[in-house]
Each structure stands twice: as C-alpha cells, then as structure tokens.
Write a protein that holds these residues in place. Structure first.
Motif: not given
Length: 175
Positions: A86-88, A103-106, A111-114, A122-124
């Motif tokens: 997990l990475m924030l 778009e890159l996150a998708q 997920r955008v968390v803040d 982002l949460e990856v």
C-alpha cells in the motif's frame, strides 16, 4: 538478490525487537518490513524483504528459529505468491493538472483519498513494481510526500506463478 522471508511468531512483547536486533547484529539490512496479526489469535506474521545470497538467507533462517517466539520461517522468494503493498502519495495538483493526475490514477487503479486546493492524495495498492511505476509517472507533477507499507505476501494455494505467466506473455507479445 532480494529474498522475501515470512516469519510466523507468537504475539508477545519484544518479538519484533529481538528479530530486528538479530539482523542488526549481523549487519543485514531489512529493506521492507510488515507486521500484523496472523490467522490464529496470539500469532503475528512478519514479512521481510532482505538482500543476500542463498547461504546468507539459510544462515538467517537458522538464527531466526533459535529465537524463543518464532514458530515458522519460510523463504518464499521462489514460491508462487500473492504480493501486495500500500502506498499513499501526495502530489501537487493545480486546476490545470488535476484531471490528468486523476486519469493516471485510474490507469493504475489508484483511488483519490484526499483533495485540497493544490494537492491530491492517492491510495495505490498492488505489487511493488506498480508503486515504482506510478511514482515515476507522477514525479513530473511534483510529489510532496510518500508513505509505503512493507510488502505483504502469502503463498498461492493454487501454485500458479503469475510472475512466470507475465514473463511468458511478454515474450509472446514480442514475437
């Protein structure tokens, strides 16, 4: 070579300190460390990524078994496993770059968390290679902060080696 070591321990105060001390006394670095409750109450699983050759890892395994609260030690480097991390990641985001970052996150299933005026967090979740890839892609926007867990890993009961399958499909794609 980096080895992934899974250690099942009794959930007692000081176990992690003794194990980390064992590595420190022998001058070994732990590149990744994740600890959490295991499948039975009173047990924890420690997953470590440690650099070293096979003989060094064998020696460390023997030393780990000498520790009082250690129940099982397994080098799962060559075992088909499910691995996750997990990475924030907090990245600069202006109104002009926000949609491109999303778009890159998708693409990476992040997920955008803040959301703030000038940043996105982002949460990856995924394998360690995915963490490196998304960080490289987002680096041009300016990464403010990164927090990563250690790698967690469990052997696949199916025995299917997805890393082997990925390598095979990439070779087939070339030809």
């Amino acid at each position: 070579m980096k080895h992934t070591i899974s250690v099942l321990v009794e959930d007692e105060a000081g176990v992690l300190t003794r194990i980390a001390g064992l590595f420190a006394r022998r001058g070994f670095n732990i590149e990744s460390l994740a600890v959490g409750p295991a499948e039975k109450p009173g047990m924890s699983r420690i997953t470590m990524v440690v650099p070293g050759d096979d003989s060094i890892i064998e020696q460390l395994t023997k030393q780990l078994y000498k520790q009082i609260n250690v129940l099982k030690v397994q080098d799962i480097t060559e075992v088909p496993c499910v691995e996750r991390e997990l990475m924030l990641l907090k990245v600069n985001a202006t109104s002009a770059t926000r949609s491109e970052i999303i778009e890159l996150a998708q693409i990476f299933r992040a997920r955008v968390v803040d959301v703030a005026d000038d940043t996105l967090t982002l949460e990856v979740v995924g394998d360690p290679g995915k963490m490196v890839a998304i960080a490289q892609m987002l680096n041009r926007f300016g990464i403010r902060e990164i927090a990563r867990t250690g790698k967690v890993s469990l052997p696949r009961e199916s025995g299917v080696n997805t890393e082997y399958l990925k390598a095979q499909s990439s070779l087939e794609a070339r030809f």
